[in-house]
Design an enzyme around this catalytic site. Structure first.
Site, PDB file in Angstrom:
ATOM      1  N   GLU A  46       0.806  -1.223   0.000  1.00  0.00           N
ATOM      2  CA  GLU A  46       0.000   0.000   0.000  1.00  0.00           C
ATOM      3  C   GLU A  46       0.841   1.276   0.000  1.00  0.00           C
ATOM      4  O   GLU A  46       0.339   2.367   0.223  1.00  0.00           O
ATOM      5  CB  GLU A  46      -0.933  -0.005   1.212  1.00  0.00           C
ATOM      6  CG  GLU A  46      -1.958  -1.116   1.190  1.00  0.00           C
ATOM      7  CD  GLU A  46      -3.103  -0.869   0.222  1.00  0.00           C
ATOM      8  OE1 GLU A  46      -3.638   0.249   0.210  1.00  0.00           O
ATOM      9  OE2 GLU A  46      -3.461  -1.804  -0.525  1.00  0.00           O
ATOM     10  N   HIS A  85      -5.030   2.286   6.733  1.00  0.00           N
ATOM     11  CA  HIS A  85      -3.594   2.505   6.593  1.00  0.00           C
ATOM     12  C   HIS A  85      -3.069   3.042   7.921  1.00  0.00           C
ATOM     13  O   HIS A  85      -3.777   3.767   8.631  1.00  0.00           O
ATOM     14  CB  HIS A  85      -3.268   3.521   5.495  1.00  0.00           C
ATOM     15  CG  HIS A  85      -3.608   3.060   4.116  1.00  0.00           C
ATOM     16  ND1 HIS A  85      -4.260   3.852   3.200  1.00  0.00           N
ATOM     17  CD2 HIS A  85      -3.387   1.882   3.490  1.00  0.00           C
ATOM     18  CE1 HIS A  85      -4.430   3.183   2.072  1.00  0.00           C
ATOM     19  NE2 HIS A  85      -3.916   1.980   2.228  1.00  0.00           N
ATOM     20  N   CYS A 116      -2.766  11.906   2.953  1.00  0.00           N
ATOM     21  CA  CYS A 116      -3.091  10.977   1.868  1.00  0.00           C
ATOM     22  C   CYS A 116      -2.769  11.569   0.507  1.00  0.00           C
ATOM     23  O   CYS A 116      -2.454  10.845  -0.442  1.00  0.00           O
ATOM     24  CB  CYS A 116      -4.576  10.608   1.903  1.00  0.00           C
ATOM     25  SG  CYS A 116      -5.029   9.446   3.203  1.00  0.00           S
TER      26      CYS A 116
END
Length: 445
Positions: free
Chosen positions: A175, A246, A367
């Site tokens: 990720e 996350h 992000c």
């Protein structure tokens, strides 16, 4: 020590920004599923956030949106005819795949890649591995175009190594930098790389939400980058099942400071003690723990206090936390933020940015950016056309106002006119960013 600075490369939000709820475990994405989005407001908010960082003196770069709807992907599934026919038939016969093909998720550049600065790499180059993002269909479509964007921004192979993504298998689910923190005394000094994973490759995961990162993927990235100093730690199942998809939702670090929620890891005090010991010959770790009593996990997730940018403003001794306005609007997270600024600790001030369109899809300021530590020679070797200046900010703002809709519902993604608008926008963007005529698949036809 070589002088270096932490630059940011932000994903430019694409014309198909919508609330389709494609990401299990991302509570904001699920909560706002089906509501109308405002792509124009989203991209302008992202651009203004980039300009805020550039105005503070940090190098700021722009990563272009991906081609969406992703017609080439839909053609691989057997849909044929004109582009409009492919889109129509996909929405009729395979709507879940059609929705994935329209996602603007590449905007969240923290997932674009994992980055290793030259100070930490065995060969003295800056290394990038685009994330394969296989846990979610819509994100698994990104890594090839991400590599093209990174190749365009970091074109010098003597200074940069842009790898292919890891093999797209569940055992190597990756990720990107959303599960990676680099700690250091100074950006140009050797650092400690904290890799956080959710599960091991061959274990049976029974959690409510997926554990997206495997230990084996993190190990593979560290090996291929030639990372010398690393620390691997498992994310707590409590956090994952609570909606922490996350680790950057509950943990952020910069220089010697690690700012984290006490649900980040199982037995967090023990973890921090081990990490401090591993770092002690490089620097003295400065951990800041926020307890669940002061900020329940649900408030940490909804306010995105930890999905903030922790940065070193040039000329300032202490760090600055760049938070979303949702942090300020939540009384508990705002109290924590205020206490940081009032303390004598490593975080000296808190600033707020409006990225509400991204937040409603589950992505905060952190992000939207990929952090890249660059020394002066490496910075000079980047593509200048992709670095944000006042002139580029103005040009991209005018571009967004020209091409982006001010309202978009998931049903609108099936509109062939949106495909034409998006391609026209991206075609114009390649000229603005000097990306060349064949940067996108539709330009290669």
């Amino acid at each position: 020590m070589t002088y270096a600075v932490e630059a940011n490369a932000d994903g430019l939000i694409g014309p198909t920004h919508s609330y389709a709820g494609l990401s299990p475990g991302n509570l904001a994405s699920s909560l706002n599923k089906g509501e109308a989005s405002n792509p124009r407001a989203a991209v302008l908010q992202g651009l203004d956030k980039m300009k805020t960082l550039a105005d503070l003196g940090l190098p700021q770069f722009v990563l272009p949106p991906h081609e969406r709807p992703n017609i080439p992907f839909l053609r691989t599934l057997g849909f044929s005819g004109s582009n409009a026919q492919v889109l129509e038939r996909a929405w009729k016969d395979a709507p879940s795949f059609a929705a994935a093909a329209c996602s603007a998720s590449p905007m969240w550049a923290a997932n674009a890649a994992t980055v290793t600065p030259s100070a930490d790499a065995a060969d003295g180059r800056v290394h990038f591995t685009p994330a394969n993002l296989i846990t979610n269909l819509h994100r698994s479509l990104e890594h090839q175009q991400t590599k093209r964007a990174l190749d365009a921004l970091f074109p010098d192979p003597e200074r940069f190594a842009v790898h292919d993504a890891l093999p797209s298998v569940a055992h190597l689910a990756d990720e990107g930098a959303a599960n990676h923190v680099r700690l250091c005394a100074d950006h140009g000094s050797p650092g400690m790389n904290l890799f956080v994973y959710g599960r091991e490759a061959f274990e049976s995961w029974t959690g409510e939400f997926p554990a997206r990162q495997t230990l084996e993927a993190s190990l593979a990235v560290a090996r291929r980058h030639g990372v010398d100093r690393w620390f691997f730690q498992r994310q707590s199942a409590e956090a994952i099942n609570g909606g922490v998809f996350h680790n950057d939702v509950v943990c952020v670090g910069a220089k010697t400071c690690l700012f984290y929620h006490d649900s980040s890891f199982d037995h967090p005090d023990t973890v921090i003690d081990y990490l401090a010991g591993a770092c002690e010959d490089l620097f003295e770790l400065q951990p800041i723990k926020v307890s669940s009593a002061d900020l329940p996990l649900a408030d940490a997730i909804s306010s995105y206090l930890f999905n903030s940018m922790l940065i070193q403003i040039p000329g300032e001794d202490r760090l600055t936390l760049i938070c979303p306005t949702e942090t300020r609007d939540n009384p508990r997270s705002h109290a924590v933020a205020q206490s940081l600024a009032a303390s004598n600790g490593p975080i000296g001030q808190v600033r707020y940015v409006d990225v509400r369109q991204s937040m409603r899809n589950g992505g905060g300021p952190a992000c939207l950016r990929l952090r890249v530590v660059l020394n002066e020679a490496e910075l000079a070797a980047t593509n200048p056309a992709m670095r944000l200046t006042d002139a580029l900010h103005a040009e991209l703002s005018a571009w967004a106002n020209r091409w982006y809709r001010d309202e978009l519902r998931p049903a609108d993604l099936a509109d062939p006119a949106l495909l034409d608008e998006s391609r026209s926008a991206l075609d114009a963007l390649t000229r603005i960013l000097s990306l060349g005529g064949g940067f996108y698949p539709f330009q290669q036809a």
